[in-house]
Design a protein around this motif. Structure first.
Motif, PDB file in Angstrom:
ATOM      1  N   GLN A 193       0.859  -1.185   0.000  1.00 33.66           N
ATOM      2  CA  GLN A 193       0.000   0.000   0.000  1.00 33.66           C
ATOM      3  C   GLN A 193       0.895   1.236   0.000  1.00 33.66           C
ATOM      4  O   GLN A 193       2.037   1.206   0.462  1.00 33.66           O
ATOM      5  CB  GLN A 193      -0.918   0.021   1.221  1.00 33.66           C
ATOM      6  CG  GLN A 193      -0.210   0.287   2.544  1.00 33.66           C
ATOM      7  CD  GLN A 193      -1.190   0.389   3.704  1.00 33.66           C
ATOM      8  OE1 GLN A 193      -1.841  -0.591   4.062  1.00 33.66           O
ATOM      9  NE2 GLN A 193      -1.276   1.569   4.298  1.00 33.66           N
ATOM     10  N   SER A 194       0.369   2.337  -0.513  1.00 30.86           N
ATOM     11  CA  SER A 194       1.168   3.561  -0.594  1.00 30.86           C
ATOM     12  C   SER A 194       0.263   4.749  -0.853  1.00 30.86           C
ATOM     13  O   SER A 194      -0.931   4.589  -1.095  1.00 30.86           O
ATOM     14  CB  SER A 194       2.196   3.444  -1.733  1.00 30.86           C
ATOM     15  OG  SER A 194       1.523   3.438  -2.998  1.00 30.86           O
ATOM     16  N   PHE A 195       0.860   5.913  -0.785  1.00 35.18           N
ATOM     17  CA  PHE A 195       0.205   7.129  -1.254  1.00 35.18           C
ATOM     18  C   PHE A 195       0.942   7.583  -2.502  1.00 35.18           C
ATOM     19  O   PHE A 195       2.186   7.646  -2.506  1.00 35.18           O
ATOM     20  CB  PHE A 195       0.250   8.232  -0.192  1.00 35.18           C
ATOM     21  CG  PHE A 195      -0.971   8.292   0.673  1.00 35.18           C
ATOM     22  CD1 PHE A 195      -1.968   9.227   0.427  1.00 35.18           C
ATOM     23  CD2 PHE A 195      -1.135   7.412   1.725  1.00 35.18           C
ATOM     24  CE1 PHE A 195      -3.104   9.279   1.215  1.00 35.18           C
ATOM     25  CE2 PHE A 195      -2.267   7.458   2.523  1.00 35.18           C
ATOM     26  CZ  PHE A 195      -3.261   8.395   2.265  1.00 35.18           C
ATOM     27  N   LEU A 196       0.209   7.873  -3.551  1.00 32.27           N
ATOM     28  CA  LEU A 196       0.810   8.324  -4.802  1.00 32.27           C
ATOM     29  C   LEU A 196       1.713   9.534  -4.575  1.00 32.27           C
ATOM     30  O   LEU A 196       2.688   9.741  -5.297  1.00 32.27           O
ATOM     31  CB  LEU A 196      -0.312   8.697  -5.787  1.00 32.27           C
ATOM     32  CG  LEU A 196       0.084   9.017  -7.224  1.00 32.27           C
ATOM     33  CD1 LEU A 196       0.600   7.768  -7.911  1.00 32.27           C
ATOM     34  CD2 LEU A 196      -1.098   9.596  -7.983  1.00 32.27           C
ATOM     35  N   ASN A 279       8.168  18.774  -1.713  1.00 35.62           N
ATOM     36  CA  ASN A 279       7.944  19.389  -3.024  1.00 35.62           C
ATOM     37  C   ASN A 279       7.332  18.382  -4.000  1.00 35.62           C
ATOM     38  O   ASN A 279       6.476  18.738  -4.818  1.00 35.62           O
ATOM     39  CB  ASN A 279       9.262  19.943  -3.580  1.00 35.62           C
ATOM     40  CG  ASN A 279       9.761  21.135  -2.780  1.00 35.62           C
ATOM     41  OD1 ASN A 279       8.978  21.820  -2.116  1.00 35.62           O
ATOM     42  ND2 ASN A 279      11.053  21.397  -2.825  1.00 35.62           N
ATOM     43  N   PHE A 280       7.762  17.108  -3.908  1.00 35.44           N
ATOM     44  CA  PHE A 280       7.171  16.051  -4.733  1.00 35.44           C
ATOM     45  C   PHE A 280       5.696  15.882  -4.383  1.00 35.44           C
ATOM     46  O   PHE A 280       4.832  15.770  -5.271  1.00 35.44           O
ATOM     47  CB  PHE A 280       7.923  14.738  -4.503  1.00 35.44           C
ATOM     48  CG  PHE A 280       7.331  13.562  -5.253  1.00 35.44           C
ATOM     49  CD1 PHE A 280       7.696  13.297  -6.559  1.00 35.44           C
ATOM     50  CD2 PHE A 280       6.402  12.723  -4.639  1.00 35.44           C
ATOM     51  CE1 PHE A 280       7.152  12.215  -7.251  1.00 35.44           C
ATOM     52  CE2 PHE A 280       5.849  11.643  -5.316  1.00 35.44           C
ATOM     53  CZ  PHE A 280       6.226  11.389  -6.631  1.00 35.44           C
ATOM     54  N   GLU A 281       5.403  15.865  -3.086  1.00 34.20           N
ATOM     55  CA  GLU A 281       4.015  15.711  -2.640  1.00 34.20           C
ATOM     56  C   GLU A 281       3.154  16.878  -3.114  1.00 34.20           C
ATOM     57  O   GLU A 281       2.024  16.687  -3.570  1.00 34.20           O
ATOM     58  CB  GLU A 281       3.966  15.616  -1.109  1.00 34.20           C
ATOM     59  CG  GLU A 281       2.564  15.350  -0.573  1.00 34.20           C
ATOM     60  CD  GLU A 281       2.521  15.314   0.949  1.00 34.20           C
ATOM     61  OE1 GLU A 281       1.433  15.018   1.488  1.00 34.20           O
ATOM     62  OE2 GLU A 281       3.544  15.593   1.593  1.00 34.20           O
ATOM     63  N   THR A 282       3.698  18.081  -3.018  1.00 31.27           N
ATOM     64  CA  THR A 282       2.973  19.274  -3.455  1.00 31.27           C
ATOM     65  C   THR A 282       2.588  19.160  -4.926  1.00 31.27           C
ATOM     66  O   THR A 282       1.460  19.462  -5.322  1.00 31.27           O
ATOM     67  CB  THR A 282       3.838  20.532  -3.257  1.00 31.27           C
ATOM     68  OG1 THR A 282       4.177  20.657  -1.871  1.00 31.27           O
ATOM     69  CG2 THR A 282       3.092  21.782  -3.701  1.00 31.27           C
ATOM     70  N   GLU A 283       3.539  18.703  -5.725  1.00 24.72           N
ATOM     71  CA  GLU A 283       3.304  18.592  -7.173  1.00 24.72           C
ATOM     72  C   GLU A 283       2.269  17.515  -7.489  1.00 24.72           C
ATOM     73  O   GLU A 283       1.354  17.735  -8.281  1.00 24.72           O
ATOM     74  CB  GLU A 283       4.633  18.291  -7.880  1.00 24.72           C
ATOM     75  CG  GLU A 283       4.501  18.194  -9.387  1.00 24.72           C
ATOM     76  CD  GLU A 283       5.830  17.881 -10.060  1.00 24.72           C
ATOM     77  OE1 GLU A 283       5.808  17.487 -11.242  1.00 24.72           O
ATOM     78  OE2 GLU A 283       6.888  18.031  -9.402  1.00 24.72           O
ATOM     79  N   THR A 284       2.407  16.332  -6.851  1.00 25.89           N
ATOM     80  CA  THR A 284       1.527  15.212  -7.194  1.00 25.89           C
ATOM     81  C   THR A 284       0.125  15.353  -6.591  1.00 25.89           C
ATOM     82  O   THR A 284      -0.816  14.732  -7.088  1.00 25.89           O
ATOM     83  CB  THR A 284       2.145  13.879  -6.748  1.00 25.89           C
ATOM     84  OG1 THR A 284       2.519  13.954  -5.367  1.00 25.89           O
ATOM     85  CG2 THR A 284       3.373  13.547  -7.575  1.00 25.89           C
ATOM     86  N   GLN A 285      -0.029  16.150  -5.530  1.00 25.40           N
ATOM     87  CA  GLN A 285      -1.350  16.319  -4.939  1.00 25.40           C
ATOM     88  C   GLN A 285      -2.117  17.488  -5.560  1.00 25.40           C
ATOM     89  O   GLN A 285      -3.297  17.681  -5.267  1.00 25.40           O
ATOM     90  CB  GLN A 285      -1.249  16.548  -3.433  1.00 25.40           C
ATOM     91  CG  GLN A 285      -0.825  17.955  -3.032  1.00 25.40           C
ATOM     92  CD  GLN A 285      -0.744  18.167  -1.537  1.00 25.40           C
ATOM     93  OE1 GLN A 285      -0.752  17.224  -0.758  1.00 25.40           O
ATOM     94  NE2 GLN A 285      -0.644  19.417  -1.114  1.00 25.40           N
TER      95      GLN A 285
END
Length: 339
Positions: A193-196, A279-285
């Motif tokens: 399981q993961s979060f994109l 920064n990755f999370e900001t972009e993908t969310q």
């Protein structure tokens, strides 16, 4: 000569009386000013928000609202309490130890089933970035392709119950998910399981090529990171809720342009996460927060159709014991008008 002295005395007496009157008025004015200042200060209300996890980019709007004084300008002094694996925002808010909390929509529905009346007032993410992650080239295209594999999944997680009810996953070997990925990395045929918005970045840092299968592709797609209050609190504090929601949305609107600066603040609050990961999370969310229904209706938007769909899915798999009206569980009336 005597008459002049008496006149002088009369003038002096008048001046003294006038001076005393002015001093009294000045004191009264000073007193009024102090009273007004105290009154202004007393209008600032202390409230607490409990996050659904440790500070991350999914809380960017919160920290933006704090840093850029959106809460303060609306008369709120907000204490932000981090979440974590041992922290239940729903229980904390239900107990009255905080006024606002963040949770996923399915968690709120299950709480309702347990007799906890909550009301969602803004959905931060219009969909769910929850996913299954696997090694690149494993050819997993559908959920039934998980059969014959070891799957690291948190026991009791709602979407896994849904998937097992919808698909034949009887040949999956379930292993407990503990947030670590060492075993997943070593086992090339395993799935976790993961979060994109998070784990693929960590795998990239480890030079482990991965792919993902979004849980939402199964039709199970709850609102994520939902801002909520108790029904009782809402009924007695509508003005406070209005101010908080307005500030919260303003924070997210600001975060879209100021994420670089705010992410540095989040790193200070949560030193266990790297700025690059944020920064990755900001972009993908981004699309989850600002796209989908939010693109047309504004940040935080929710519909009864989505809440009903989720409720019926949980009823079908037996996680809800009785049916109820979801219209009591969410409100869009506090969201700012979207232009």
């Amino acid at each position: 000569m005597e008459i002049v002295k008496w006149k002088q005395k009369g003038v002096l007496a008048s001046m003294l009386a006038m001076s005393l009157m002015l001093a009294a008025c000045g004191g009264e004015n000073a007193s009024n000013t102090e009273s007004e200042t105290a009154s202004t200060e007393s209008k600032t209300e202390d409230v607490k928000l409990v996050l659904n996890w440790f500070p991350k980019s999914q809380h960017g709007g919160v920290y933006s609202a704090v840093e850029e004084n959106a809460f303060e300008e609306n008369g709120l002094n907000v204490e932000v309490e981090p979440g974590g694996p041992q922290v239940s925002p729903i229980q904390i808010v239900a107990a009255g130890d905080a006024q606002f909390g963040l949770a996923h929509a399915d968690q709120m529905l299950i709480a309702r089933n347990q007799g906890i009346d909550l009301v969602a007032v803004a959905a931060t993410m219009q969909g769910s970035p929850q996913a299954f992650m696997f090694h690149k080239g494993e050819g997993i295209q559908d959920f039934e392709d998980l059969n014959g594999r070891e799957v690291f999944v948190q026991p009791g997680i709602t979407y896994w119950d849904f998937l097992k009810s919808k698909y034949d996953l009887s040949k999956v070997t379930e292993l407990g998910y503990n947030g670590q990925h060492v075993n997943f990395i070593d086992n090339k045929t395993s799935v976790t399981q993961s979060f994109l918005t998070s784990e693929p970045f960590f795998m990239e840092q480890e030079n482990v090529p991965v792919e993902t299968l979004l849980v939402s592709e199964s039709g199970y797609d709850p609102y994520n990171v939902v801002l909520f209050v108790t029904k009782d609190y809402l009924e007695s504090n509508k003005e406070t809720v209005q101010k908080f929601v307005a500030s919260y949305v303003e924070g997210w609107e600001s975060y879209e342009d100021s994420a670089g600066t705010i992410n540095e603040v989040i790193v200070e609050e949560n030193p266990n996460i790297e700025l690059e990961a944020l920064n990755f999370e900001t972009e993908t969310q981004h699309d989850y927060v600002y796209g989908m229904d939010a693109a047309e209706h504004g940040i935080g938007y929710m519909t009864q159709e989505r809440w009903d769909t989720l409720k019926n899915q949980l009823l079908d798999i037996g996680l809800l014991e009785e049916d109820f009206e979801t219209s009591d569980m969410f409100s869009t009336e506090f969201l700012p008008e979207h232009h």
